[in-house]
Design an enzyme around this catalytic site. Sequence first.
Site, short mmCIF file in Angstrom:
data_model
loop_
_atom_site.label_atom_id
_atom_site.label_comp_id
_atom_site.label_asym_id
_atom_site.label_seq_id
_atom_site.Cartn_x
_atom_site.Cartn_y
_atom_site.Cartn_z
N ASN A 114 0.87 -1.18 0.00
CA ASN A 114 0.00 0.00 0.00
C ASN A 114 0.91 1.22 0.00
O ASN A 114 1.54 1.51 1.01
CB ASN A 114 -0.90 -0.05 1.25
CG ASN A 114 -1.71 1.22 1.42
OD1 ASN A 114 -1.75 2.08 0.53
ND2 ASN A 114 -2.38 1.34 2.57
N TRP A 115 0.95 1.90 -1.14
CA TRP A 115 1.89 3.02 -1.27
C TRP A 115 1.37 4.30 -0.62
O TRP A 115 2.08 5.31 -0.59
CB TRP A 115 2.19 3.29 -2.75
CG TRP A 115 2.95 2.18 -3.44
CD1 TRP A 115 3.38 0.99 -2.90
CD2 TRP A 115 3.37 2.15 -4.81
NE1 TRP A 115 4.04 0.24 -3.84
CE2 TRP A 115 4.05 0.93 -5.03
CE3 TRP A 115 3.22 3.03 -5.88
CZ2 TRP A 115 4.58 0.58 -6.27
CZ3 TRP A 115 3.76 2.69 -7.12
CH2 TRP A 115 4.43 1.48 -7.30
N LYS A 116 0.12 4.27 -0.18
CA LYS A 116 -0.50 5.46 0.44
C LYS A 116 -0.29 6.69 -0.45
O LYS A 116 -0.29 6.55 -1.67
CB LYS A 116 0.04 5.63 1.87
CG LYS A 116 -0.17 4.34 2.69
CD LYS A 116 0.05 4.49 4.16
CE LYS A 116 -0.16 3.14 4.84
NZ LYS A 116 0.01 3.21 6.28
N SER A 161 3.95 -2.07 10.30
CA SER A 161 5.40 -2.13 10.46
C SER A 161 6.00 -3.49 10.07
O SER A 161 6.91 -3.98 10.72
CB SER A 161 5.81 -1.75 11.89
OG SER A 161 5.40 -0.41 12.18
N GLU A 188 -6.62 4.53 8.18
CA GLU A 188 -6.48 5.96 7.89
C GLU A 188 -7.78 6.52 7.31
O GLU A 188 -8.11 7.69 7.53
CB GLU A 188 -5.27 6.18 6.96
CG GLU A 188 -3.97 5.98 7.73
CD GLU A 188 -2.82 5.39 6.92
OE1 GLU A 188 -2.84 5.47 5.68
OE2 GLU A 188 -1.88 4.84 7.56
N HIS A 237 -9.37 0.97 5.34
CA HIS A 237 -8.06 1.19 5.97
C HIS A 237 -8.23 2.10 7.19
O HIS A 237 -9.06 3.01 7.18
CB HIS A 237 -7.09 1.81 4.97
CG HIS A 237 -5.67 1.79 5.46
ND1 HIS A 237 -5.19 2.73 6.35
CD2 HIS A 237 -4.67 0.92 5.23
CE1 HIS A 237 -3.93 2.43 6.63
NE2 HIS A 237 -3.59 1.33 5.97
N GLY A 257 2.97 2.36 10.85
CA GLY A 257 3.91 3.47 10.68
C GLY A 257 4.65 3.85 11.95
O GLY A 257 5.30 4.88 12.02
N GLU A 291 -4.84 -4.92 10.73
CA GLU A 291 -3.84 -3.88 10.91
C GLU A 291 -4.10 -3.15 12.23
O GLU A 291 -4.93 -2.23 12.27
CB GLU A 291 -3.89 -2.87 9.75
CG GLU A 291 -3.61 -3.48 8.40
CD GLU A 291 -3.09 -2.44 7.40
OE1 GLU A 291 -2.03 -2.70 6.82
OE2 GLU A 291 -3.71 -1.38 7.24
N GLY A 317 3.12 -1.03 4.29
CA GLY A 317 3.08 0.41 4.00
C GLY A 317 4.48 0.93 3.69
O GLY A 317 4.99 0.80 2.58
N GLY A 318 5.13 1.50 4.70
CA GLY A 318 6.44 2.14 4.52
C GLY A 318 7.45 1.30 3.76
O GLY A 318 8.13 1.80 2.84
#
Length: 250
Positions: free
Chosen positions: A10-12, A213, A97, A95, A173, A167, A234-235
Amino acid sequence: MSRPYYIAGNWKMHKTRSEAAELTETLVKELKDGKHKYLVAPSFTLLETVAPIIRGTNILLGAQNCAPEEQGAHTGEVSVLQLKDLGVQTIILGHSERRHNYKEDDALINKKVKLALQHGFEVILCVGELLEEREAGKAEAVCETQTVKGLEGVDVVNLNRVVIAYEPVWAIGTGKTATPEDADAIHAYVRKVIAKLYGDPAAEKMIIQYGGSVKPDNAAQLMAKENIDGALVGGAALKADTFAPIAKFA
Ligand code: 13P
Protein backbone atom coordinates in the site's frame (compact mmCIF):
# COMPACT_ATOMS: atom_id res chain seq x y z
CA MET A 1 -5.15 -26.61 4.73
CA SER A 2 -2.51 -24.53 3.11
CA ARG A 3 -3.46 -21.09 1.94
CA PRO A 4 -1.41 -19.14 -0.60
CA TYR A 5 0.59 -16.22 0.77
CA TYR A 6 -0.47 -12.80 -0.43
CA ILE A 7 1.92 -9.85 -0.08
CA ALA A 8 0.53 -6.42 -0.91
CA GLY A 9 2.13 -2.99 -0.97
CA ASN A 10 0.00 0.00 0.00
CA TRP A 11 1.89 3.02 -1.27
CA LYS A 12 -0.50 5.46 0.44
CA MET A 13 0.01 9.09 -0.71
CA HIS A 14 3.55 8.69 -1.98
CA LYS A 15 5.37 8.96 -5.30
CA THR A 16 5.19 10.85 -8.56
CA ARG A 17 4.67 9.09 -11.86
CA SER A 18 8.37 8.75 -12.64
CA GLU A 19 9.11 7.42 -9.15
CA ALA A 20 6.22 4.98 -9.40
CA ALA A 21 7.36 3.74 -12.79
CA GLU A 22 10.89 3.19 -11.52
CA LEU A 23 9.76 1.25 -8.44
CA THR A 24 7.32 -0.83 -10.46
CA GLU A 25 9.90 -1.74 -13.09
CA THR A 26 12.30 -2.89 -10.39
CA LEU A 27 9.60 -4.90 -8.62
CA VAL A 28 8.62 -6.68 -11.83
CA LYS A 29 12.23 -7.87 -12.19
CA GLU A 30 12.73 -8.70 -8.53
CA LEU A 31 9.47 -10.60 -8.07
CA LYS A 32 9.53 -12.41 -11.40
CA ASP A 33 10.34 -15.71 -9.72
CA GLY A 34 8.43 -14.97 -6.52
CA LYS A 35 6.25 -17.83 -5.29
CA HIS A 36 3.45 -15.85 -3.71
CA LYS A 37 0.58 -13.63 -4.77
CA TYR A 38 1.56 -9.95 -5.12
CA LEU A 39 -0.18 -6.60 -5.36
CA VAL A 40 0.79 -2.96 -5.49
CA ALA A 41 -1.74 -0.25 -4.60
CA PRO A 42 -0.55 3.17 -5.78
CA SER A 43 -2.46 6.46 -5.61
CA PHE A 44 -5.25 6.95 -8.16
CA THR A 45 -3.05 9.35 -10.16
CA LEU A 46 -0.40 6.65 -10.61
CA LEU A 47 -2.63 3.78 -11.70
CA GLU A 48 -2.36 4.53 -15.39
CA THR A 49 1.44 4.65 -15.12
CA VAL A 50 1.77 1.42 -13.15
CA ALA A 51 -0.85 -0.63 -15.04
CA PRO A 52 1.05 -1.22 -18.31
CA ILE A 53 4.27 -2.07 -16.43
CA ILE A 54 2.68 -4.91 -14.48
CA ARG A 55 0.28 -6.17 -17.14
CA GLY A 56 0.96 -9.86 -17.77
CA THR A 57 3.25 -10.17 -14.72
CA ASN A 58 2.58 -11.82 -11.35
CA ILE A 59 1.78 -8.46 -9.72
CA LEU A 60 -1.83 -7.32 -9.40
CA LEU A 61 -2.99 -3.71 -9.52
CA GLY A 62 -4.82 -2.33 -6.50
CA ALA A 63 -6.53 0.94 -5.58
CA GLN A 64 -6.60 2.36 -2.06
CA ASN A 65 -10.26 3.35 -1.95
CA CYS A 66 -13.37 3.88 -4.09
CA ALA A 67 -16.57 5.86 -3.91
CA PRO A 68 -19.68 4.17 -2.48
CA GLU A 69 -21.61 5.16 -5.63
CA GLU A 70 -21.13 4.04 -9.23
CA GLN A 71 -21.12 7.54 -10.71
CA GLY A 72 -22.74 10.94 -10.40
CA ALA A 73 -22.32 14.23 -8.61
CA HIS A 74 -19.63 13.21 -6.08
CA THR A 75 -16.88 15.81 -6.31
CA GLY A 76 -13.45 14.46 -5.52
CA GLU A 77 -14.47 10.79 -5.52
CA VAL A 78 -13.30 7.97 -7.81
CA SER A 79 -15.72 5.31 -9.02
CA VAL A 80 -15.43 1.57 -9.47
CA LEU A 81 -16.17 2.06 -13.19
CA GLN A 82 -13.17 4.36 -13.52
CA LEU A 83 -10.97 1.94 -11.60
CA LYS A 84 -12.07 -0.98 -13.75
CA ASP A 85 -11.31 1.08 -16.86
CA LEU A 86 -7.71 1.47 -15.64
CA GLY A 87 -7.26 -2.24 -15.07
CA VAL A 88 -7.53 -2.22 -11.28
CA GLN A 89 -8.23 -5.70 -9.92
CA THR A 90 -8.35 -5.12 -6.17
CA ILE A 91 -9.60 -2.35 -3.90
CA ILE A 92 -8.36 -1.78 -0.34
CA LEU A 93 -11.30 -0.68 1.82
CA GLY A 94 -11.71 0.32 5.44
CA HIS A 95 -8.06 1.19 5.97
CA SER A 96 -7.60 2.67 9.45
CA GLU A 97 -6.48 5.96 7.89
CA ARG A 98 -9.85 6.11 6.11
CA ARG A 99 -11.72 5.07 9.25
CA HIS A 100 -10.02 7.41 11.69
CA ASN A 101 -8.71 10.37 9.69
CA TYR A 102 -11.58 10.57 7.20
CA LYS A 103 -14.32 9.27 9.50
CA GLU A 104 -15.48 6.35 7.36
CA ASP A 105 -17.83 4.19 9.40
CA ASP A 106 -18.70 0.51 9.02
CA ALA A 107 -21.90 1.26 7.09
CA LEU A 108 -20.05 3.32 4.48
CA ILE A 109 -17.27 0.76 4.19
CA ASN A 110 -19.86 -2.01 3.78
CA LYS A 111 -21.51 -0.09 0.94
CA LYS A 112 -18.14 0.18 -0.81
CA VAL A 113 -17.34 -3.50 -0.22
CA LYS A 114 -20.62 -4.60 -1.78
CA LEU A 115 -20.26 -2.24 -4.75
CA ALA A 116 -16.69 -3.36 -5.43
CA LEU A 117 -17.66 -7.04 -5.26
CA GLN A 118 -20.67 -6.44 -7.49
CA HIS A 119 -18.28 -5.01 -10.08
CA GLY A 120 -16.01 -8.02 -9.94
CA PHE A 121 -13.15 -6.62 -7.86
CA GLU A 122 -11.25 -8.40 -5.15
CA VAL A 123 -11.55 -6.48 -1.87
CA ILE A 124 -9.00 -6.19 0.91
CA LEU A 125 -11.09 -5.27 3.96
CA CYS A 126 -8.93 -3.77 6.70
CA VAL A 127 -9.80 -4.18 10.36
CA GLY A 128 -7.89 -3.30 13.50
CA GLU A 129 -8.07 -1.76 16.94
CA LEU A 130 -6.70 1.48 18.38
CA LEU A 131 -4.14 1.34 21.18
CA GLU A 132 -6.71 2.34 23.81
CA GLU A 133 -9.05 -0.38 22.57
CA ARG A 134 -6.28 -2.97 22.89
CA GLU A 135 -5.40 -1.74 26.37
CA ALA A 136 -9.07 -1.97 27.36
CA GLY A 137 -9.14 -5.62 26.22
CA LYS A 138 -11.38 -4.83 23.26
CA ALA A 139 -9.13 -5.82 20.34
CA GLU A 140 -11.14 -8.93 19.45
CA ALA A 141 -14.50 -7.22 19.82
CA VAL A 142 -13.44 -4.29 17.60
CA CYS A 143 -12.12 -6.60 14.88
CA GLU A 144 -15.26 -8.73 15.10
CA THR A 145 -17.57 -5.74 14.68
CA GLN A 146 -15.56 -4.35 11.77
CA THR A 147 -15.54 -7.76 10.08
CA VAL A 148 -19.23 -8.51 10.62
CA LYS A 149 -20.43 -5.03 9.62
CA GLY A 150 -17.98 -4.74 6.75
CA LEU A 151 -19.27 -7.99 5.25
CA GLU A 152 -22.97 -7.49 5.98
CA GLY A 153 -24.99 -8.70 3.00
CA VAL A 154 -21.96 -10.25 1.26
CA ASP A 155 -22.92 -13.63 -0.14
CA VAL A 156 -20.72 -16.67 0.48
CA VAL A 157 -20.21 -17.09 -3.30
CA ASN A 158 -18.38 -13.75 -3.38
CA LEU A 159 -16.27 -14.45 -0.33
CA ASN A 160 -13.43 -15.92 -2.41
CA ARG A 161 -12.85 -12.36 -3.62
CA VAL A 162 -12.53 -11.02 -0.08
CA VAL A 163 -9.24 -10.76 1.79
CA ILE A 164 -9.05 -9.44 5.34
CA ALA A 165 -6.11 -7.39 6.54
CA TYR A 166 -5.61 -7.15 10.28
CA GLU A 167 -3.84 -3.88 10.91
CA PRO A 168 -3.62 -2.87 14.56
CA VAL A 169 -3.69 0.92 14.37
CA TRP A 170 -0.94 1.30 16.97
CA ALA A 171 1.44 -0.71 14.77
CA ILE A 172 0.94 1.29 11.57
CA GLY A 173 3.91 3.47 10.68
CA THR A 174 5.15 3.36 14.27
CA GLY A 175 7.84 0.70 14.00
CA LYS A 176 5.93 -1.26 16.67
CA THR A 177 4.92 -4.58 15.20
CA ALA A 178 2.42 -6.83 16.93
CA THR A 179 4.28 -9.92 18.13
CA PRO A 180 3.68 -12.85 15.80
CA GLU A 181 1.76 -14.50 18.67
CA ASP A 182 -0.51 -11.50 19.31
CA ALA A 183 -1.18 -11.05 15.62
CA ASP A 184 -1.88 -14.75 15.14
CA ALA A 185 -4.36 -14.71 18.02
CA ILE A 186 -6.41 -11.97 16.37
CA HIS A 187 -6.16 -13.69 12.98
CA ALA A 188 -7.46 -16.90 14.54
CA TYR A 189 -10.28 -14.97 16.15
CA VAL A 190 -11.25 -13.26 12.88
CA ARG A 191 -11.20 -16.67 11.18
CA LYS A 192 -13.65 -17.88 13.83
CA VAL A 193 -15.87 -14.89 13.11
CA ILE A 194 -15.82 -15.83 9.40
CA ALA A 195 -16.66 -19.43 10.31
CA LYS A 196 -19.66 -18.27 12.33
CA LEU A 197 -20.88 -16.15 9.41
CA TYR A 198 -20.04 -18.42 6.47
CA GLY A 199 -19.06 -21.84 7.80
CA ASP A 200 -15.75 -23.62 8.34
CA PRO A 201 -14.70 -24.29 4.72
CA ALA A 202 -15.03 -20.58 3.85
CA ALA A 203 -13.12 -19.60 6.99
CA GLU A 204 -10.34 -22.09 6.22
CA LYS A 205 -9.90 -20.55 2.79
CA MET A 206 -9.97 -16.91 3.92
CA ILE A 207 -6.68 -15.08 3.37
CA ILE A 208 -5.91 -12.88 6.38
CA GLN A 209 -2.99 -10.48 5.91
CA TYR A 210 -1.16 -8.75 8.72
CA GLY A 211 -0.24 -5.08 8.40
CA GLY A 212 1.66 -2.73 10.70
CA SER A 213 5.40 -2.13 10.46
CA VAL A 214 6.12 -5.27 8.45
CA LYS A 215 9.82 -5.18 7.50
CA PRO A 216 12.28 -7.58 5.87
CA ASP A 217 13.52 -8.64 9.31
CA ASN A 218 10.15 -9.56 10.82
CA ALA A 219 8.21 -10.84 7.81
CA ALA A 220 9.29 -14.47 8.03
CA GLN A 221 8.40 -14.80 11.75
CA LEU A 222 4.96 -13.31 11.12
CA MET A 223 4.31 -15.49 8.05
CA ALA A 224 5.33 -18.60 9.96
CA LYS A 225 2.22 -18.30 12.09
CA GLU A 226 -0.66 -20.63 11.30
CA ASN A 227 -3.25 -17.92 10.67
CA ILE A 228 -1.11 -15.23 9.03
CA ASP A 229 -1.44 -15.57 5.27
CA GLY A 230 0.40 -12.53 4.00
CA ALA A 231 1.14 -8.90 4.60
CA LEU A 232 -0.22 -5.48 3.77
CA VAL A 233 2.92 -3.39 3.75
CA GLY A 234 3.08 0.41 4.00
CA GLY A 235 6.44 2.14 4.52
CA ALA A 236 8.55 -0.82 3.45
CA ALA A 237 6.57 -1.11 0.21
CA LEU A 238 7.97 2.20 -1.04
CA LYS A 239 11.38 0.76 -1.90
CA ALA A 240 12.20 -2.38 -3.86
CA ASP A 241 15.08 -2.95 -1.44
CA THR A 242 12.64 -3.52 1.40
CA PHE A 243 9.52 -4.77 -0.39
CA ALA A 244 11.22 -7.47 -2.46
CA PRO A 245 12.73 -9.30 0.56
CA ILE A 246 9.34 -9.22 2.30
CA ALA A 247 7.64 -10.49 -0.86
CA LYS A 248 10.20 -13.28 -1.18
CA PHE A 249 10.44 -14.12 2.52
CA ALA A 250 11.75 -17.60 3.15
P1 13P B 1 3.33 0.45 7.73
O1 13P B 1 3.86 -0.81 7.09
O2 13P B 1 4.01 1.69 7.27
O3 13P B 1 3.23 0.32 9.21
O4 13P B 1 1.80 0.60 7.19
C1 13P B 1 0.94 -0.47 7.26
C2 13P B 1 -0.29 -0.14 6.52
O5 13P B 1 -1.06 0.71 6.94
C3 13P B 1 -0.55 -0.83 5.25
O6 13P B 1 -1.85 -0.60 4.80
